[in-house]
Design a protein around this motif. Structure first.
Motif, short mmCIF file in Angstrom:
data_model
loop_
_atom_site.label_atom_id
_atom_site.label_comp_id
_atom_site.label_asym_id
_atom_site.label_seq_id
_atom_site.Cartn_x
_atom_site.Cartn_y
_atom_site.Cartn_z
N CYS A 188 -35.37 18.45 -60.25
CA CYS A 188 -33.93 17.91 -60.02
C CYS A 188 -32.80 19.04 -60.23
N ASP A 189 -31.84 18.94 -59.70
CA ASP A 189 -30.50 19.63 -59.69
C ASP A 189 -30.20 19.45 -60.99
N LYS A 190 -30.21 20.23 -61.86
CA LYS A 190 -29.65 19.89 -63.29
C LYS A 190 -28.29 20.18 -63.44
N GLU A 191 -27.38 20.42 -62.45
CA GLU A 191 -26.02 20.48 -62.55
C GLU A 191 -25.51 19.06 -62.15
N TYR A 192 -26.11 18.10 -61.64
CA TYR A 192 -25.62 16.78 -61.08
C TYR A 192 -26.31 15.69 -61.54
N CYS A 193 -25.48 14.57 -61.93
CA CYS A 193 -26.01 13.21 -62.17
C CYS A 193 -25.87 12.58 -60.72
N ASP A 194 -26.94 11.96 -60.44
CA ASP A 194 -27.00 11.19 -59.04
C ASP A 194 -27.05 9.92 -59.29
N PHE A 195 -26.24 9.21 -58.36
CA PHE A 195 -25.92 7.95 -58.34
C PHE A 195 -26.57 7.20 -56.87
N TYR A 196 -27.45 6.16 -56.74
CA TYR A 196 -27.81 5.69 -55.31
C TYR A 196 -27.75 4.25 -55.39
N LEU A 197 -26.81 4.05 -54.32
CA LEU A 197 -26.31 2.47 -53.91
C LEU A 197 -27.18 1.99 -52.89
N GLY A 198 -27.17 0.73 -52.99
CA GLY A 198 -27.65 -0.13 -51.62
C GLY A 198 -28.26 -1.49 -51.96
N GLU A 199 -28.32 -2.42 -51.07
CA GLU A 199 -28.63 -3.50 -51.65
C GLU A 199 -30.43 -3.74 -51.57
N GLU A 200 -30.95 -2.81 -50.93
CA GLU A 200 -32.55 -2.63 -50.94
C GLU A 200 -32.69 -1.73 -52.37
N ILE A 201 -32.01 -1.00 -52.62
CA ILE A 201 -32.50 -0.11 -53.65
C ILE A 201 -31.93 -0.78 -54.97
N ALA A 202 -30.88 -1.26 -55.15
CA ALA A 202 -30.52 -1.91 -56.68
C ALA A 202 -29.49 -3.05 -56.18
N PRO A 203 -29.71 -4.12 -56.10
CA PRO A 203 -28.81 -5.18 -55.79
C PRO A 203 -27.81 -5.34 -56.81
N GLY A 204 -26.56 -5.20 -56.59
CA GLY A 204 -25.63 -5.62 -57.56
C GLY A 204 -25.59 -4.38 -58.61
N GLY A 205 -26.14 -3.18 -58.46
CA GLY A 205 -26.25 -2.15 -59.37
C GLY A 205 -26.43 -0.76 -58.67
N TYR A 206 -27.11 0.05 -59.38
CA TYR A 206 -27.53 1.41 -58.82
C TYR A 206 -28.82 1.82 -59.46
N ALA A 207 -29.06 2.94 -58.69
CA ALA A 207 -30.22 3.84 -59.37
C ALA A 207 -29.57 5.20 -59.65
N TRP A 208 -30.16 5.68 -60.99
CA TRP A 208 -29.64 7.02 -61.31
C TRP A 208 -30.77 8.13 -61.61
N VAL A 209 -30.21 9.27 -61.55
CA VAL A 209 -31.12 10.48 -61.93
C VAL A 209 -30.16 11.17 -62.66
#
Ligand SMILES: Cc1cc2nc3c(=O)[nH]c(=O)nc-3n(C[C@H](O)[C@H](O)[C@H](O)COP(=O)(O)OP(=O)(O)OC[C@H]3O[C@@H](n4cnc5c(N)ncnc54)[C@H](O)[C@@H]3O)c2cc1C
Length: 397
Positions: A188-209
């Protein structure tokens, strides 16, 4: 047992409240049902670097990683990059929450606070309807703890407010259910927090790294309870990891499930009682991040309590300056972000894709409403109609 203040819960909201109340001269007891402060960790562990300015923590033991900013990925994978100060309260540091919470507890103890572990508060003590302390249970023994002020710092599942007659019930629409692995041996790129959006990925929310180093990260997902079934967060998290080869090769060293309020704050003061942190529904309704408001709100609560104890007045009127204080500090932002959450929930994936496409090359350091509108008009003018309610909020609030 008789104290000026009994704080229920040793999370950040409880320990910071206790610290500032004790520093003002109050005799404070924290009661915690767990066996260890900060364990188990139920958190993505992301927090803004602005905590450096608050002087609430010493040293660097609690920091796992310092970040440059955040990357937000729309459903089609378009990435928008934000600097740490523009990315909100969860981007700045990734911390070790177990150490972070213990450090806050240490500072409360240094100020004179006592802590009682493995003790569950089971109700409020009342005399003629006036709150006079709490009932608790330690190793099957019932204990009455008298106090002039009770602080509900008992997190998302808070009961203290309810027992005092405050409506703290969370509707499924105002609750994110979460699952998270700490994955090791990933890339992973330790410089960044990643947020992933989308109905299929996380309905009404998000995934994070949220990276804790270059090969270890908290990888999680939060989904709106009203849009999901039991066990769905973990299934979607496994699917998300399976679709990212750089994560898929890792193995978990921790798995957690938890919930976050994404609601409007509740009434936080009654005679002899305050609610702080998640118990007060102070987490950000868009991101679910609640650490900064727990710290900010806890400080205001502790200072208010100190004043009340010094004047020996415990009614709504004197304790009310806590509610005025947190409303001034972050109440407006929570109200605005709740409205924004409601609007964002109505956006389809294709709207999020267009929005990301408009903003992917935008220089956020030159941020102004005018320049954002210009970026949208140039790329996808039809978006403006959809974003009108959002712009109305940013102009009004
Ligand atoms: C999966 C997940 C990821 C998250 N990620 C982030 C993030 O990256 N950044 C961020 O800012 N926020 C995040 N949050 C939210 C954050 O963890 C909370 O907002 C924060 O912990 C709130 O602090 P608190 O002190 O109010 O409550 P808590 O930290 O929940 O502490 C409450 C304490 O009260 C105790 N307690 C409860 N009931 C009783 C009782 N009856 N008697 C005695 N003790 C009791 C509990 O054992 C607990 O120790 C996340 C939450 C989850 C679930």
């Amino acid at each position: 047992m008789k104290y000026d203040v009994v704080v229920v819960g040793s999370g950040p909201a409880g320990t910071v409240t206790a610290r500032f109340a004790a520093e003002s001269g109050a005799k404070v007891l924290i009661v915690e049902r767990r066996a260890e402060v900060g364990v188990p960790v139920l958190c993505g562990e992301g927090i803004s670097q602005k905590i450096d300015d608050w002087g609430m923590l010493e040293g660097k033991r609690w920091i796992a990683n310092k970040m440059e900013g955040a990357r937000i990925y729309s459903p089609d994978g378009t990435m928008v990059r934000l600097s740490a100060d523009m990315a909100g309260n969860e981007t700045g540091y990734v911390v070790y929450r177990d150490i972070f919470d213990k450090e806050l507890a240490r500072m409360a103890v240094k100020a004179g606070t006592e802590i009682m572990m493995k003790t569950e508060v089971t109700g409020l003590l009342k005399e003629n309807e006036i709150i006079t302390g709490v009932k608790a249970n330690q190793f099957n023994e019932e204990i009455d703890i008298e106090a002039d002020i009770v602080v509900g710092a008992d997190g998302v599942e808070s009961k203290i407010g309810q027992w005092a007659g405050i409506d703290t019930l969370l509707k499924p629409h105002d609750l994110e259910t979460c699952a998270q692995y700490t994955l090791t041996n990933i890339e992973c790129d330790k410089e960044y927090c990643d947020f992933y959006l989308g109905e299929e990925i996380a309905p009404g929310g998000y995934a994070w790294v949220f990276p804790k180093g270059k090969d270890v990260a908290n990888v999680g997902i939060g989904i709106l309870a009203s849009l999901s079934e039991s066990g769905m967060a973990l299934k979607l998290l496994d699917k998300f990891i399976g679709s990212h080869p750089e994560l898929k090769k890792g193995e978990p060293v921790r798995l957690l499930a938890g919930a976050v309020p994404v609601a409007q704050p509740v009434e936080t003061v009654k005679d002899h009682l305050l609610l702080v942190g998640d118990a007060a529904r102070h987490a950000d309704p868009i991101t679910g991040g609640g650490l900064t408001t727990s710290l900010e709100g806890g400080k205001i609560a502790g200072e208010t309590i100190g004043k009340a104890v010094n004047e020996q007045k415990f009614d709504n009127e004197i304790l009310g300056s806590y509610e005025t204080g947190w409303k001034e500090a972050f109440g407006k932002k929570l109200r605005r972000n709740y409205l924004v959450k409601e609007i964002l929930l109505g956006f389809e994936d294709k709207t999020l894709n267009l929005l990301a496409d408009s903003l992917k090359d935008y220089k956020f350091e030159e941020f102004s409403t005018f320049s954002i509108v210009k970026a949208l008009v140039l790329k996808h003018p039809t978006l403006l109609m959809k974003l009108k309610p959002l712009m109305k909020i940013s102009v009004e609030k």
